[in-house]
Design an enzyme around this catalytic site. Structure first.
Site, PDB file in Angstrom:
ATOM      1  N   HIS A 185      -2.327  -3.593   8.582  1.00  0.00           N
ATOM      2  CA  HIS A 185      -0.913  -3.818   8.249  1.00  0.00           C
ATOM      3  C   HIS A 185      -0.079  -3.948   9.518  1.00  0.00           C
ATOM      4  CE1 HIS A 185      -1.886  -3.209   4.117  1.00  0.00           C
ATOM      5  NE2 HIS A 185      -2.230  -1.940   4.300  1.00  0.00           N
TER       6      HIS A 185
ATOM      7  N   ASP B  76      -7.098  -6.819   0.906  1.00  0.00           N
ATOM      8  CA  ASP B  76      -6.592  -5.473   0.634  1.00  0.00           C
ATOM      9  C   ASP B  76      -6.747  -5.083  -0.837  1.00  0.00           C
ATOM     10  OD1 ASP B  76      -5.386  -3.024   0.829  1.00  0.00           O
ATOM     11  OD2 ASP B  76      -3.458  -3.731   1.586  1.00  0.00           O
TER      12      ASP B  76
HETATM   13 ZN   LIG Z   1      -5.700  -0.724   2.485  1.00  0.00          ZN
END
Ligand SMILES: [Zn+2]
Length: 440
Positions: free
Chosen positions: A266, A317
């Site tokens: 991220h 993800d």
């Molecule tokens: Zn994750």
């Protein structure tokens, strides 16, 4: 030895070129010849454009079961997390493996040839241990092997319920007693031909700095990839600053984690010093734009990270979307929306994030390119779909990055073996398995 003649190929850098022949033996590319006008005798002919396999550097396969169930409602990342926990509360080993297998098959059909499975569902619901303490990790590995997908299992250390907080009941199945217990369990897992063991720190929320340092030592002693969720939400930064006087990136830097084997997943909410730390260490940053959009995380500063020397990769993800072409173009397109500028990343850099960037992040240092000595992992993309029809030969790279989707993937090879032909897995009925696995 097998030979493949590609009408067009992108070799992992530069432009798309015409007339490339690859020789493949024992799972590796052993020769690449360019400017070859027609297939050699015995070579398989591939129309369309052939590219290195796509690397999905961040996945939680079981979350595929949340698709279409958790996208609406006036809530936040933290409310979404509660709904994810409801799922995590119930999954038993067979269901976990079925979800992983079906999701990995979906990935294969999307042109993904290697996945980084960020695995934190270790123990039975409520805590305790299975007879094999790596029961679920081994099932993830078995699922990848059954699909033919290359995998780096990122076995995740998870110890606390939040900074200064005990574990919630649901989190007990994620957690080992301490970093030493985590290391003992992980030490029982091995690499395979197409499987590699990496490790992860869930986040600064779930692992204290002293324990992070133990995980770092373990990873660096084995030259293993080390991943961590970093600064996905502003709240995480605030809690970290309050507890430790530094950012999450600062905590990982102080633990000695930042080097070329580290991937910050991220990296959405970074401050100035974070950029310097990530850039100077040559760390990877794995952005997951389709999930970050869905969870209202924010837009990761991909351009600024690339400018300071951080390497970029992408991940699906939560697997609400499995399409690395979309993740790659989102690095550029999402930043256009917040910077009001175009052309922050060139097309080559975006496709490299989805290929060689992810292979490097996952510890497959030769992968993500088509060259002698690289694993024979490749994807053939159809140029006759409605999306790509009419793409001029001089703009094929832009066509791939800005117009292609997972549905345009025609053939996929991993380690010299075709696992997808004509858009379908060669052995698995992916739709039927997804329907069964998601229904539970
Ligand atoms: Zn994750």
């Amino acid at each position: 030895m097998a030979s493949l003649w590609c009408r067009y190929a992108w070799l992992g850098s530069g432009e798309v070129v015409a007339g490339v022949e690859l020789d493949v033996e024992a799972g590796e590319i052993i020769d690449v010849r360019t400017s070859i006008g027609a297939p050699s005798p015995g070579a398989e002919s591939l129309e369309g454009v052939t590219i290195p396999g796509l690397a999905n550097a961040h996945s939680h396969a079981f979350q595929r079961a949340l698709r279409a169930r958790t996208h609406v409602g006036a809530d936040s990342f933290w409310a979404w997390r509660e709904r994810m926990y409801e799922l995590a509360r119930t999954i038993e080993p067979e269901h976990f493996e079925a979800l992983a297998r079906a999701t990995f098959a979906e990935m294969a059909e999307a042109g993904i040839t290697v996945v980084g499975e960020f695995h934190y569902l270790h123990h039975p619901p409520g805590g305790g241990a299975y007879d094999d303490p790596n029961e679920l990790g081994r099932r993830a590995l078995a699922a990848a092997t059954a699909v033919g997908l290359r995998i780096t299992l990122l076995d995740t250390c998870y110890l606390d319920g939040g900074i200064g907080r005990d574990l919630d009941p649901v989190q007990r199945r994620f957690a080992d007693a301490d970093a030493a217990a985590w290391a003992e369990r992980v030490g029982q897992l091995d690499d395979g031909d197409t499987a590699r063991l990496g490790v992860a720190v869930h986040s600064v929320r779930a692992v204290r700095p002293a324990a992070i340092a133990e995980v770092v030592d373990w990873a660096q002693g084995r030259d293993a990839p080390l991943h961590a969720h970093v600064s996905e939400q502003p709240d995480e930064n605030e809690a970290c600053l309050e507890a430790y006087g530094t950012t999450p990136t600062g905590v990982f830097a102080a633990a000695g984690a930042l080097d070329g084997r580290f991937t910050a997943v991220h990296a959405t909410h970074l401050d100035g010093s974070d950029f310097t730390l990530l850039g100077e260490s040559g760390a990877c940053c794995c952005l997951c734009p389709t999930t970050e959009r869905d969870l209202a995380d924010g837009v990761g500063p991909a351009h600024a990270l690339a400018e300071v020397g951080a390497r970029l990769c992408v991940g699906s993800d939560s697997n609400a979307v499995v399409d690395l072409f979309e993740e790659a173009r989102a690095l550029e397109l999402d930043e256009r929306l917040v910077t009001l500028r175009r052309g922050l990343h060139d097309s080559e850099a975006l496709l490299r994030a989805a290929t060689v960037g992810g292979y490097g992040s996952l510890g497959w240092d030769r992968g993500g390119v088509l060259e002698a000595g690289a694993p024979a992992d490749l994807v053939n993309v159809d140029l006759e779909s409605v999306r790509l029809a009419g793409t001029p030969s001089g703009h094929l790279l832009e066509g791939l990055v800005y117009a292609a989707t997972a549905a345009d993937v025609r053939h996929v090879m991993v380690a010299g073996r075709w696992i997808v032909r004509d858009g379908r897995h060669v052995e698995i009925d992916t739709v039927a398995e997804l329907q069964r696995a998601v229904a539970g």
